[in-house]
Design an enzyme around this catalytic site. Sequence first.
Site, PDB file in Angstrom:
ATOM      1  N   GLY A 289       0.655  -1.057   0.064  1.00  0.00           N
ATOM      2  CA  GLY A 289      -0.016   0.028  -0.241  1.00  0.00           C
ATOM      3  C   GLY A 289       0.877   1.199   0.015  1.00  0.00           C
ATOM      4  N   SER A 290       0.346   2.130   0.728  1.00  0.00           N
ATOM      5  CA  SER A 290       0.901   3.908   0.443  1.00  0.00           C
ATOM      6  C   SER A 290       2.335   3.743   1.049  1.00  0.00           C
ATOM      7  CB  SER A 290       0.018   4.655   1.129  1.00  0.00           C
ATOM      8  OG  SER A 290      -1.223   4.714   0.604  1.00  0.00           O
ATOM      9  N   THR A 291       2.811   2.838   1.727  1.00  0.00           N
ATOM     10  CA  THR A 291       4.142   2.917   2.287  1.00  0.00           C
ATOM     11  C   THR A 291       5.371   2.803   1.192  1.00  0.00           C
ATOM     12  OG1 THR A 291       4.368   0.387   2.841  1.00  0.00           O
ATOM     13  CG2 THR A 291       3.595   1.927   4.762  1.00  0.00           C
ATOM     14  N   MET A 292       4.873   2.397   0.048  1.00  0.00           N
ATOM     15  CA  MET A 292       5.624   2.254  -0.965  1.00  0.00           C
ATOM     16  C   MET A 292       6.039   3.618  -1.363  1.00  0.00           C
ATOM     17  SD  MET A 292       7.400   0.196  -2.886  1.00  0.00           S
ATOM     18  CE  MET A 292       7.041  -1.346  -1.929  1.00  0.00           C
TER      19      MET A 292
END
Length: 572
Positions: A289-292
Amino acid sequence: MKPVRPPYAARRTATLVGLLAGFAVVLIRLLNLQVLQAAELTQRADRQHWKSVSLEGPRGTIYDRNGKVLAINVEVPSAFGVPAALEDLRGAARRLAPVLNVRQTELERKLRQDRSFVWLARKLDPEQGRRLKALSLEGIGVVMEGRRFYPKGPLLSHVLGFAGMDGEGLEGIERRYDRYLHGDKQVMMLERDALGRTVFPRGLREQGPDGGRHVVLTIDEVVQYIAEKELEEAVTSTRAKGGMAIVMDPHTGAVLGMAVNPRFDPNIVKSLTPDRWRNRAIADVFEPGSTMKMFIAAAALEEQLITPTTMLYGENGHMTVANTVIHDHEKMGWMSFSEVIQKSSNIGAAKVAMRLGERRTYDYLRRFGFGERTDVDLPGEVAGLLKSPREWGRRTLASMAMGQEIGVTGLQMASAVSAIANGGVLMKPYVVAEVRDAKGRVLAEMGPQQRRQVVSQETARTLSEMLEKVVSSGTGTKAALSGIRVAGKTGTAQKIDPRTGAYSSTLVVGSFVGYLPADDPKIVIAVMVDEPQVDAWGGAVAAPAFRRIAEQVLPYLGVTPNSAVNLAMAVG
């Protein structure tokens, strides 16, 4: 004509010569047996008069970084039988069954075997051993064997693993470092009579072996306890399927804690399936998810394609890519790149990835360690999933920017974030610090290993300032600590519904990954909560657990708000 007899003297001489020759033959034979063949005959006699039974030697002890025992050998009783010495086989089996918790028919089958020695039950509880000795059955005996014992129970179970009945490491550290931990074989000797039957109980002796080597971990028992306790709270309060939490030293790669939930007790594994003891922090892959977005940002900053103040248009929350629509959780217009990360805009991240292009995006993700094993010294690690650009679809680039179409492990994520925290260097994570012998001498030492420089210190510092805003005023405010600067990123990733093969609207992984103090990081903490049923957003389910872990670990490591402020002033 009568035969001529030899004179008396001649007969006497011949007799004497014959006797001397006989004595010479006997002496030569004795010399051959007692001197020349002595060793061989002794070994043959031993084989005829002694039966050896092999037992495993004592395994080495596993310690945490401060010398606290995490796995140790304890002496426990094992029951054996000598069938030839039994007078009442059925009666013995009947009396043994309730003590050994073995069916009477099974014991009778073992005792009827045409063998001089049979195991009846191994590595019993001490109370069973006492009851067994109290029976005082002819032909039944007890010998002490080493059994692996984990005094902390479930604590660190997925990292430690466990050893089997024969003392062989089967999972975790026990398996990976078995060649050090495994002790030399121990031999128990049983004397036999002239007919080859085991004489019982006379002649029982044990030969003491060398024990296994001792292993010292980088894990800190206190840090591990805190991580497991707070992860349990996060999983329970959100009614989640499970989760993981990792605490690392970003400068060395040393793992201070690795928690996996649900836990298991390595002292009791018979009734468990491999799914329960699998170390999900290294063996399970999930879409981040958005940690990427952190790593897309790092690549774009490093390539000087963008700055924190570069303006990007949010398309009012909807953007079409390859005949599909990318959504943001709120309608946004123009925003700075720093705000893209702060507010976790999917559209903003996708636009940055498009500037990077497929090849550079792929190359940077590989440099951060995705799509390859971290090579941590634990068994069962997988490489994750990072497809080559030639396998990408028309939307893949945009999808990867927001953490889809890529699979990572918890340890990969913690390791990659450590590279941002420490100034751009990807370190090899490790969980064993050293191996020692029985006298405490160091036989092998494992230290920090740099894998590669991923981005420059300047890029890492710029990105760190952006990640601080995520915590101070963005999606990660629940990770904030009073008086301590925190940098990190939230993530909420939809899982594939196995029934439909499409992304689920309810099955998600909520995560928060960050480090602190942001100006001089001491620890990286990665928290993932799998399928929470309440407040599924990463900022709601994982960020609070991050904060609670940090609030306890930092003071334990000697970092307090005052010390962090003083440190920042000294550095500035």
